[in-house]
Design a protein around this motif. Structure first.
Motif, mmCIF file in Angstrom:
data_model
loop_
_atom_site.group_PDB
_atom_site.id
_atom_site.type_symbol
_atom_site.label_atom_id
_atom_site.label_comp_id
_atom_site.label_asym_id
_atom_site.label_seq_id
_atom_site.Cartn_x
_atom_site.Cartn_y
_atom_site.Cartn_z
ATOM 1 N N ARG A 1 0.833 -1.221 0.000
ATOM 2 C CA ARG A 1 0.000 0.000 0.000
ATOM 3 C C ARG A 1 0.860 1.261 0.000
ATOM 4 O O ARG A 1 0.533 2.234 -0.685
ATOM 5 N N LEU A 2 1.931 1.246 0.776
ATOM 6 C CA LEU A 2 2.831 2.399 0.805
ATOM 7 C C LEU A 2 3.430 2.642 -0.580
ATOM 8 O O LEU A 2 3.449 3.777 -1.071
ATOM 9 N N GLY A 3 3.908 1.589 -1.220
ATOM 10 C CA GLY A 3 4.474 1.723 -2.560
ATOM 11 C C GLY A 3 3.453 2.220 -3.557
ATOM 12 O O GLY A 3 3.734 3.116 -4.364
ATOM 13 N N PHE A 4 2.241 1.664 -3.501
ATOM 14 C CA PHE A 4 1.190 2.086 -4.428
ATOM 15 C C PHE A 4 0.818 3.544 -4.179
ATOM 16 O O PHE A 4 0.634 4.320 -5.120
ATOM 17 N N GLY A 5 0.705 3.919 -2.918
ATOM 18 C CA GLY A 5 0.350 5.297 -2.584
ATOM 19 C C GLY A 5 1.386 6.294 -3.076
ATOM 20 O O GLY A 5 1.045 7.324 -3.676
ATOM 21 N N LEU A 6 2.656 5.996 -2.832
ATOM 22 C CA LEU A 6 3.739 6.875 -3.287
ATOM 23 C C LEU A 6 3.746 6.976 -4.809
ATOM 24 O O LEU A 6 3.868 8.071 -5.373
ATOM 25 N N MET A 7 3.553 5.848 -5.447
ATOM 26 C CA MET A 7 3.522 5.805 -6.905
ATOM 27 C C MET A 7 2.315 6.590 -7.443
ATOM 28 O O MET A 7 2.444 7.378 -8.383
ATOM 29 N N ALA A 8 1.155 6.401 -6.837
ATOM 30 C CA ALA A 8 -0.068 7.054 -7.313
ATOM 31 C C ALA A 8 0.002 8.570 -7.145
ATOM 32 O O ALA A 8 -0.345 9.321 -8.067
ATOM 33 N N VAL A 9 0.441 9.028 -5.982
ATOM 34 C CA VAL A 9 0.526 10.473 -5.747
ATOM 35 C C VAL A 9 1.515 11.116 -6.719
ATOM 36 O O VAL A 9 1.211 12.143 -7.336
ATOM 37 N N SER A 10 2.675 10.497 -6.873
ATOM 38 C CA SER A 10 3.680 11.084 -7.763
ATOM 39 C C SER A 10 3.223 11.078 -9.216
ATOM 40 O O SER A 10 3.450 12.055 -9.945
ATOM 41 N N VAL A 11 2.548 10.018 -9.640
ATOM 42 C CA VAL A 11 2.145 9.952 -11.045
ATOM 43 C C VAL A 11 0.987 10.901 -11.355
ATOM 44 O O VAL A 11 0.900 11.435 -12.461
#
Length: 158
Positions: free
Chosen positions: A72-82
């Motif tokens: 979830r942390l990885g997905f969240g960081l990826m989603a916000v940045s993208v």
């Protein structure tokens, strides 16, 4: 209508600030790559566990409990940045077949996750669940790797 929204995003103050910043775009790319690595790394480990190809000594339920927060942390960081990065190239993405394919893979990947957690995931580990776990794991690998490949193709205007 979508094109008009993309054009407004691309000409927004946020987009301009990122593109004119010395470090903004680069830092967002770094955040995206770190999130991507964390997300895909944990997904790969989890899918290989579902396929009974790695870490067989740990029950799936324990593996989920330990890996899900990192995923979830990885997905969240990826989603916000993208989402922020999207603002800088919204029109290009709108016109890109590869971007649309990437979004389709991501949507199907998220559906696979939801179905797994609602239908297939059980702490009992019955034989019927193992079959559904194998299907979910294989589908997950294909969908997330498809999203990764399509995402790389966006950078090459494919």
């Amino acid at each position: 209508m979508l094109l008009a929204i993309c054009q407004r995003l691309e000409h927004s103050n946020l987009s301009r600030a990122i593109l004119e910043s010395d470090f903004g775009f680069g830092l967002l790319i770094i955040a995206h790559v770190l999130g991507l690595g964390l997300f895909l790394g944990t997904v790969l480990l989890f899918d290989l566990r579902l396929l009974e190809r790695s870490i067989r000594t740990s029950p799936v339920s324990d593996f989920v409990d330990h890996m899900l927060p990192w995923t979830r942390l990885g997905f969240g960081l990826m989603a916000v940045s993208v989402v922020i990065l999207f603002c800088t190239e919204a029109v290009k993405c709108y016109q890109s077949t590869a971007f649309r394919l990437k979004m389709a893979f991501i949507l199907l990947g998220l559906v696979n996750v939801a179905v797994f957690h609602q239908v297939s995931y059980s702490k009992s580990g019955t034989q019927a669940n193992r079959v559904s776990w194998t299907i979910a794991g294989a589908a997950s690998l294909l969908l997330w790797l498809g999203a990764l490949a399509a995402g790389r193709a966006v950078g090459y205007d494919l």
